[in-house]
Scaffold this motif. Structure first.
Motif, PDB file in Angstrom:
ATOM      1  N   GLY A   6       0.801  -1.079   0.104  1.00  0.00           N
ATOM      2  CA  GLY A   6       0.045  -0.058   0.032  1.00  0.00           C
ATOM      3  C   GLY A   6       0.870   1.273   0.039  1.00  0.00           C
ATOM      4  N   ASN A   7       0.697   2.117  -1.035  1.00  0.00           N
ATOM      5  CA  ASN A   7       1.480   3.418  -0.996  1.00  0.00           C
ATOM      6  C   ASN A   7       0.523   4.619  -0.784  1.00  0.00           C
ATOM      7  OD1 ASN A   7       2.838   5.710  -1.822  1.00  0.00           O
ATOM      8  ND2 ASN A   7       2.534   5.437  -3.825  1.00  0.00           N
ATOM      9  N   TRP A   8       0.461   5.069   0.623  1.00  0.00           N
ATOM     10  CA  TRP A   8      -0.485   6.012   0.966  1.00  0.00           C
ATOM     11  C   TRP A   8      -0.146   7.216   0.287  1.00  0.00           C
ATOM     12  CZ3 TRP A   8      -1.343   5.105   6.862  1.00  0.00           C
ATOM     13  CH2 TRP A   8      -2.045   3.891   7.273  1.00  0.00           C
ATOM     14  N   LYS A   9       0.949   7.369  -0.297  1.00  0.00           N
ATOM     15  CA  LYS A   9       1.263   8.923  -0.767  1.00  0.00           C
ATOM     16  C   LYS A   9       1.375   9.868   0.135  1.00  0.00           C
ATOM     17  CE  LYS A   9      -0.697   7.464  -4.892  1.00  0.00           C
ATOM     18  NZ  LYS A   9      -0.861   7.654  -6.392  1.00  0.00           N
ATOM     19  N   ILE A  38       2.690  -5.087   3.119  1.00  0.00           N
ATOM     20  CA  ILE A  38       3.614  -3.693   3.394  1.00  0.00           C
ATOM     21  C   ILE A  38       2.926  -2.739   3.240  1.00  0.00           C
ATOM     22  CG2 ILE A  38       5.899  -2.819   2.769  1.00  0.00           C
ATOM     23  CD1 ILE A  38       6.220  -5.881   1.030  1.00  0.00           C
ATOM     24  N   VAL A  39       2.972  -1.855   4.305  1.00  0.00           N
ATOM     25  CA  VAL A  39       2.313  -0.675   4.183  1.00  0.00           C
ATOM     26  C   VAL A  39       3.316   0.635   4.197  1.00  0.00           C
ATOM     27  CG1 VAL A  39       1.008   0.976   5.475  1.00  0.00           C
ATOM     28  CG2 VAL A  39       0.003  -1.301   5.256  1.00  0.00           C
ATOM     29  N   CYS A  40       3.153   1.564   3.063  1.00  0.00           N
ATOM     30  CA  CYS A  40       4.165   2.667   3.171  1.00  0.00           C
ATOM     31  C   CYS A  40       3.317   3.856   3.319  1.00  0.00           C
ATOM     32  CB  CYS A  40       4.922   2.865   1.510  1.00  0.00           C
ATOM     33  SG  CYS A  40       5.627   0.947   1.276  1.00  0.00           S
ATOM     34  N   PRO A  41       3.393   4.533   4.527  1.00  0.00           N
ATOM     35  CA  PRO A  41       2.733   5.807   4.813  1.00  0.00           C
ATOM     36  C   PRO A  41       3.832   6.883   4.816  1.00  0.00           C
ATOM     37  CG  PRO A  41       3.645   4.697   6.884  1.00  0.00           C
ATOM     38  CD  PRO A  41       4.198   3.869   5.699  1.00  0.00           C
ATOM     39  N   PRO A  42       3.252   7.987   4.912  1.00  0.00           N
ATOM     40  CA  PRO A  42       4.533   9.161   4.654  1.00  0.00           C
ATOM     41  C   PRO A  42       5.180   9.059   5.912  1.00  0.00           C
ATOM     42  CG  PRO A  42       1.879   9.852   4.755  1.00  0.00           C
ATOM     43  CD  PRO A  42       1.877   8.384   5.117  1.00  0.00           C
ATOM     44  N   ALA A  43       6.501   9.487   5.574  1.00  0.00           N
ATOM     45  CA  ALA A  43       7.587   9.087   6.508  1.00  0.00           C
ATOM     46  C   ALA A  43       7.198   9.638   8.057  1.00  0.00           C
ATOM     47  CB  ALA A  43       8.754  10.099   6.137  1.00  0.00           C
ATOM     48  N   LEU A  44       6.495  10.541   7.970  1.00  0.00           N
ATOM     49  CA  LEU A  44       6.157  11.204   9.463  1.00  0.00           C
ATOM     50  C   LEU A  44       5.335   9.995  10.275  1.00  0.00           C
ATOM     51  CD1 LEU A  44       5.135  14.838   8.605  1.00  0.00           C
ATOM     52  CD2 LEU A  44       7.013  14.238   9.783  1.00  0.00           C
ATOM     53  N   PHE A  45       4.708   9.135   9.669  1.00  0.00           N
ATOM     54  CA  PHE A  45       4.074   8.345  10.421  1.00  0.00           C
ATOM     55  C   PHE A  45       4.559   6.904  10.747  1.00  0.00           C
ATOM     56  CE2 PHE A  45       0.466  10.740   8.453  1.00  0.00           C
ATOM     57  CZ  PHE A  45       0.426  11.727   9.568  1.00  0.00           C
ATOM     58  N   ILE A  46       5.633   6.583  10.042  1.00  0.00           N
ATOM     59  CA  ILE A  46       6.236   5.372  10.117  1.00  0.00           C
ATOM     60  C   ILE A  46       6.596   4.749  11.538  1.00  0.00           C
ATOM     61  CG2 ILE A  46       8.316   4.029   9.445  1.00  0.00           C
ATOM     62  CD1 ILE A  46       8.783   5.349   6.899  1.00  0.00           C
ATOM     63  N   GLY A 225      -3.139 -11.707 -15.400  1.00  0.00           N
ATOM     64  CA  GLY A 225      -2.052 -10.763 -15.530  1.00  0.00           C
ATOM     65  C   GLY A 225      -0.624 -11.430 -14.856  1.00  0.00           C
ATOM     66  N   GLU A 226      -0.809 -12.518 -14.211  1.00  0.00           N
ATOM     67  CA  GLU A 226       0.164 -13.271 -13.675  1.00  0.00           C
ATOM     68  C   GLU A 226       1.090 -12.233 -12.922  1.00  0.00           C
ATOM     69  OE1 GLU A 226       2.187 -15.473 -16.834  1.00  0.00           O
ATOM     70  OE2 GLU A 226       0.296 -16.371 -17.468  1.00  0.00           O
ATOM     71  N   ALA A 227       0.705 -11.270 -12.191  1.00  0.00           N
ATOM     72  CA  ALA A 227       1.521 -10.462 -11.441  1.00  0.00           C
ATOM     73  C   ALA A 227       1.620 -11.177 -10.034  1.00  0.00           C
ATOM     74  CB  ALA A 227       0.830  -9.061 -10.915  1.00  0.00           C
ATOM     75  N   ASP A 228       3.212 -10.882  -9.627  1.00  0.00           N
ATOM     76  CA  ASP A 228       3.252 -11.368  -8.251  1.00  0.00           C
ATOM     77  C   ASP A 228       2.996 -10.984  -6.857  1.00  0.00           C
ATOM     78  OD1 ASP A 228       5.136 -13.439  -9.573  1.00  0.00           O
ATOM     79  OD2 ASP A 228       6.532 -12.004 -10.091  1.00  0.00           O
ATOM     80  N   GLY A 229       2.110  -9.746  -7.365  1.00  0.00           N
ATOM     81  CA  GLY A 229       1.801  -8.819  -6.391  1.00  0.00           C
ATOM     82  C   GLY A 229       1.200  -7.816  -6.922  1.00  0.00           C
ATOM     83  N   LEU A 230       0.957  -6.500  -6.222  1.00  0.00           N
ATOM     84  CA  LEU A 230       0.248  -5.527  -6.526  1.00  0.00           C
ATOM     85  C   LEU A 230       0.670  -4.257  -5.465  1.00  0.00           C
ATOM     86  CD1 LEU A 230      -3.516  -6.815  -6.344  1.00  0.00           C
ATOM     87  CD2 LEU A 230      -2.128  -6.301  -8.594  1.00  0.00           C
ATOM     88  N   LEU A 231       1.150  -3.103  -6.239  1.00  0.00           N
ATOM     89  CA  LEU A 231       1.227  -1.758  -5.570  1.00  0.00           C
ATOM     90  C   LEU A 231      -0.108  -0.908  -5.601  1.00  0.00           C
ATOM     91  CD1 LEU A 231       3.103   0.226  -4.284  1.00  0.00           C
ATOM     92  CD2 LEU A 231       4.230   0.684  -6.117  1.00  0.00           C
ATOM     93  N   VAL A 232      -0.523  -0.897  -4.567  1.00  0.00           N
ATOM     94  CA  VAL A 232      -1.968  -0.240  -4.538  1.00  0.00           C
ATOM     95  C   VAL A 232      -1.815   1.233  -4.064  1.00  0.00           C
ATOM     96  CG1 VAL A 232      -4.178  -0.322  -3.526  1.00  0.00           C
ATOM     97  CG2 VAL A 232      -2.867  -2.489  -3.964  1.00  0.00           C
ATOM     98  N   GLY A 233      -2.119   2.254  -4.735  1.00  0.00           N
ATOM     99  CA  GLY A 233      -2.279   3.693  -4.288  1.00  0.00           C
ATOM    100  C   GLY A 233      -3.471   4.046  -3.343  1.00  0.00           C
TER     101      GLY A 233
END
Ligand code: PEP
Length: 255
Positions: A6-9, A38-46, A225-233
């Motif tokens: 997850g890309n929270w931008k 895997i969750v990727c939040p803004p750096a301030l919240f890591i 699509g045979e993707a090994d996973g997803l990057l979700v915004g």
């Protein structure tokens, strides 16, 4: 095992909201054994999220990091600091950063620094637009090749590629790519990876799809699509929909 990132931008803007979204995802991953989240939040919240993570099987990642471990780089995020606070992954070369002027050369230097600090790199590549002559295949191949310059080959386990066609990313995108667009590009990416790492290693590096993924189209990317996973915004900020995507990925263990 499928990888769901997850890309929270730059969302949300309050720590309270960040905790609430994360707690929702924590509930959503209960019982999940065959998807890595895997969750990727803004750096301030890591740090905040790492502190409330407890035993939840969610890894936390950054959305960018510098080419140096420390230095006079105002506003940048140190890959060493990211690793020391407990992040395990970092997204690099995202198109929204490339749009701010980040070059392949800079991306490759950041990749090397992240690897040096034992982070796993989620390297984003993708074409701006598609043309009928297929020049976009070259565009992606070039981008991948240049962004990997200097990548230590023995660290291949720390590399994930995210194919994100720029025209399919974000709220303004007219549509997601199709599973067959995704499969076709994965073949090309795998070929490029084979050139760099050799065939055996190339087939172990996960290639994800990203760009307007939601709970309705996720299965298609993973299956046809045979993707090994997803990057979700955007949708990764909606715990219910993001959890549905995680469970779709988890169900692939049965196939
Ligand atoms: C992204 O930012 O990596 C992304 C894929 O965004 P979205 O899912 O919102 O298109």
């Amino acid at each position: 095992m499928k990888l769901i990132i997850g890309n929270w931008k730059m969302f949300p803007s309050s720590p309270k909201e960040a905790k609430s979204i994360f707690n929702g995802i924590k509930k959503g991953v209960r019982g999940v054994t065959h998807a890595k989240v895997i969750v990727c939040p803004p750096a301030l919240f890591i740090s905040t999220l790492i502190a409330i993570k407890a035993k939840a099987k969610i890894s936390i990642g950054g959305q960018n990091s510098s080419f140096e471990d420390e230095g006079a780089h105002t506003g940048e995020t140190s890959p060493r600091a990211l690793a020391l606070i407990g992040a395990t992954h970092v997204i690099l070369g995202h198109s929204e950063r490339r749009a701010m002027g980040e070059t392949n050369k800079e991306v490759s230097a950041k990749v090397v620094a992240a690897i040096r600090n034992k982070l796993t790199v989620v390297l984003c590549v993708g074409e701006k637009a598609r043309d009928e002559h297929g020049a976009y295949f070259n565009e992606v191949a070039m981008q991948l090749h240049s962004s990997l310059e200097g990548f230590p080959k023995n660290e291949f386990k720390r590399l994930v590629i995210a194919y994100e066609p720029i025209w399919a990313i974000g709220a303004k995108a007219k549509r997601a790519a199709t599973p067959s667009d995704c499969r076709e590009m994965s073949i090309l990416i795998r070929r490029e990876l084979t050139e760099y790492f050799g065939k055996k290693v190339a087939f172990t590096i996960p290639i994800l799809y990203g760009g307007s993924v939601d709970d309705r189209n996720a299965e298609g990317f993973l299956k046809e699509g045979e993707a090994d996973g997803l990057l979700v915004g955007r949708i990764s900020l909606d715990p219910e929909k993001f959890s549905t995507i995680i469970h779709i990925a988890n169900n692939f263990r049965k196939l």
